[in-house]
Design a protein around this motif. Structure first.
Motif: not given
Length: 308
Positions: A168, A170, A181, A217
């Motif tokens: 992941e 952001t 995110t 995040y």
């Protein structure tokens, strides 16, 4: 005196009688003569005239002791075990993943390996274009790629498939209005398990389940340094058609406002959750943008390309 009669043998030409054998103490030269045994003759055709074949003596086979036989068998067994062990050591182990794969299985494994063969810049690029008109800039990539950060309700909804990795990053738009995110979940399980997930996944329904919404995040030293779960507005997840990846996006406003509560999300009520809300639109558009990137790489991999 009567005339003498010739001996019959003289008259008829009979041979003289053989000398008689003398007994014990006979005169010299009159010892008994024993008949000599005839030497065996070779017959070119058929059996000998008397029909009797002399017995043929076969050579005796050497005797082998029981202990020698057992020793030989033991040595043979050891040789077989050594050979089998050598073959086993030369054969790759590790089950189905370590054995050479062909056809659909090999292609499926190659597609699910994209997260290893492609860099974060490829899968989660530095910029994302939303519908070709709006650009989102990546602020940072989460170094933790495990699935432990995903909510248990989220991972439970993947069954019978499972999460193998979660990558992941952001992003923020150029106007600094929306933070998001974006995550890529690498799915594990059989092909049928993952196709079942693709068919059963309900993005709109799941978006209203607060317990399933992934965490955000935060990225230190950026506009998203204070990004927190309390700011979340909504989220949405999309499964690729081959069941290989699930891409999600969790969105919020960058001004730090608190997002809707669980009840509001469950009812999809409030202006922040309206269909025209930027947070709602971005939550649906960014996963689509990532899926387009993944599909292009999957197509390149299937065609034997580099995947870049």
């Amino acid at each position: 005196m009567a005339p003498s009669v010739a001996a019959p043998q003289a008259q008829y030409g009979y041979p003289a009688p053989a000398p008689q054998m003398g007994g014990y103490g006979s005169a010299p030269g009159m010892q008994p003569e024993y008949p000599a045994f005839a030497q065996p003759q070779a017959y070119a055709y058929g059996p000998p005239p008397d029909g009797f074949w002399p017995p043929v003596m076969q050579p005796l086979a050497p005797r082998v002791s029981t202990s020698a036989v057992l020793t030989a068998l033991a040595l043979l067994g050891v040789a077989i075990l050594v050979f089998v062990g050598a073959v086993a050591l030369a054969t790759p182990t590790g089950g189905t993943a370590a054995r050479p794969s062909t056809g659909v299985t090999a292609q499926d494994e190659a597609l699910r390996a994209l997260w290893r063969t492609a860099s974060a810049n490829d899968l989660l690029p530095a910029t994302l274009n939303r519908e070709g008109t709006e650009t989102y800039i990546r602020l940072g990539v989460n170094p933790d790629e495990t699935c432990t950060g995903l909510p248990s309700a989220f991972t439970a909804a993947l069954a019978p498939a499972t999460c193998s990795r979660a990558i992941e990053a952001t992003y923020v738009d150029r106007t600094q209005t929306i933070s998001a995110t974006v995550g890529i979940v690498v799915l594990s399980g059989s092909i049928n398990d993952r196709l079942h997930l693709f068919q059963s996944w309900a993005p709109d329904s799941y978006a209203m389940k607060d317990a399933m919404m992934p965490h955000v995040y935060p990225v230190a030293g950026t506009l998203a340094a204070q990004f927190s779960d309390a700011q979340r507005v909504t989220w949405q997840g999309q499964v690729s058609s081959d069941g290989t990846y699930l891409v999600y996006a969790v969105t919020a406003f960058t001004d730090g406002r608190t997002g809707p509560d669980a009840a509001a999300r469950a009812a999809a009520s409030g202006s922040a959750l309206a269909a025209g809300s930027p947070a709602v639109q971005v939550a649906g558009d960014l996963p689509t943008a990532i899926q387009i990137i993944l599909t292009a790489k999957e197509t390149s991999t299937a065609a034997g390309g580099s995947g870049s």
